[in-house]
Scaffold this motif. Structure first.
Motif, short mmCIF file in Angstrom:
data_model
loop_
_atom_site.label_atom_id
_atom_site.label_comp_id
_atom_site.label_asym_id
_atom_site.label_seq_id
_atom_site.Cartn_x
_atom_site.Cartn_y
_atom_site.Cartn_z
N LEU A 134 0.84 -1.21 0.00
CA LEU A 134 0.00 0.00 0.00
C LEU A 134 0.88 1.25 0.00
N GLU A 135 1.95 1.24 0.79
CA GLU A 135 2.86 2.40 0.80
C GLU A 135 3.49 2.60 -0.56
N ARG A 136 3.90 1.51 -1.23
CA ARG A 136 4.48 1.63 -2.57
C ARG A 136 3.44 2.14 -3.56
N ALA A 137 2.20 1.65 -3.43
CA ALA A 137 1.14 2.09 -4.33
C ALA A 137 0.85 3.58 -4.13
N ILE A 138 0.82 4.02 -2.87
CA ILE A 138 0.57 5.44 -2.58
C ILE A 138 1.72 6.29 -3.12
N ALA A 139 2.95 5.82 -2.94
CA ALA A 139 4.10 6.55 -3.45
C ALA A 139 4.03 6.65 -4.98
N ALA A 140 3.65 5.53 -5.64
CA ALA A 140 3.54 5.54 -7.11
C ALA A 140 2.44 6.50 -7.54
N LEU A 141 1.31 6.51 -6.83
CA LEU A 141 0.22 7.44 -7.15
C LEU A 141 0.66 8.88 -6.95
N ASP A 142 1.41 9.14 -5.89
CA ASP A 142 1.91 10.50 -5.66
C ASP A 142 2.82 10.94 -6.79
N ARG A 143 3.69 10.01 -7.26
CA ARG A 143 4.57 10.36 -8.38
C ARG A 143 3.76 10.63 -9.65
N LEU A 144 2.73 9.83 -9.88
CA LEU A 144 1.87 10.04 -11.06
C LEU A 144 1.15 11.37 -10.96
N GLU A 145 0.65 11.70 -9.77
CA GLU A 145 -0.04 12.99 -9.59
C GLU A 145 0.92 14.14 -9.79
N ASP A 146 2.16 13.98 -9.30
CA ASP A 146 3.16 15.04 -9.48
C ASP A 146 3.46 15.24 -10.96
#
Length: 161
Positions: A134-146
Motif C-alpha cells: 500500500l505504501e508503494r502504491a501510494i508513493a507511485a500514485l503520488d509520483r503520477l499525480e506530481d
C-alpha cells in the motif's frame, strides 16, 4: 480380556505413572493385604487371612457388607483406622484423576493457544506485506499525480516548447 488389556496398556501405563497414581495404588493394595492378615490375627471373628482381606477390601472401599464384622474393641479400632485409610486413599486417587484431567485440558488449551499464536503471526506478516504494498502504491500514485500536475502547469508547457 488380555487382548484388550494389551491394546490399552500404553495408555494405562501413562496414567499410572503420572502424579504417582500407580505408586499410590500399589501402596494402598499392599496396606490392604497387610490389614487383612493383621485383622485375622487380632480378631477371632475372622477365621482366615482371606476373610480378613475380604473384610479389609470392603472396609477400605467403605461398602461395609456386614458379612464379616470385628467382634473385639481392638478389631473395631483397627477397622476405624482402616476406614480412615480408605477415605484418604480414595481422596488421593480422586485428586490424581482430577489432576490428570485438568492437565489434559491444559495441554489442549496450550495447543490451541500455540495454533492461534501461529495464525496471528501469519496474519501480522500478511498485514505488514499489505502495508508495504500500500505504501508503494501510494508513493507511485503520488509520483503520477506530481507528473500529471507538472504536465498541466502552463510554465512547464512553455519550457517544453
Amino acid at each position: 480380556m488380555l487382548g484388550i488389556f494389551l491394546r490399552v496398556w500404553d495408555d494405562v501405563y501413562a496414567i499410572l505413572t503420572r502424579h504417582n497414581l500407580g505408586t499410590t495404588l500399589a501402596i494402598g493394595f499392599i496396606l490392604l493385604m497387610i490389614a487383612g492378615v493383621l485383622i485375622s490375627g487380632i480378631d477371632p471373628a475372622f477365621e482366615s487371612p482371606i476373610d480378613g482381606i475380604w473384610w479389609a477390601w470392603v472396609t477400605v472401599t467403605t461398602v461395609g457388607y456386614g458379612d464379616l464384622v470385628p467382634s473385639t474393641t481392638e478389631g473395631r479400632i483397627f477397622g476405624a483406622l482402616l476406614i480412615l485409610m480408605g477415605i484418604g486413599l480414595f481422596s488421593m486417587l480422586t485428586a490424581s484423576f482430577s489432576a490428570l484431567f485438568i492437565e489434559q485440558g491444559e495441554e489442549a488449551l496450550t495447543r490451541r493457544e500455540q495454533e492461534n499464536l501461529k495464525r496471528i503471526g501469519h496474519l501480522e506478516n500478511r498485514l505488514e506485506r499489505i502495508e508495504r504494498q500500500l505504501e508503494r502504491a501510494i508513493a507511485a500514485l503520488d509520483r503520477l499525480e506530481d507528473r500529471a500536475g507538472a504536465d498541466d502547469d502552463p510554465q512547464h508547457r512553455k519550457a517544453d516548447k
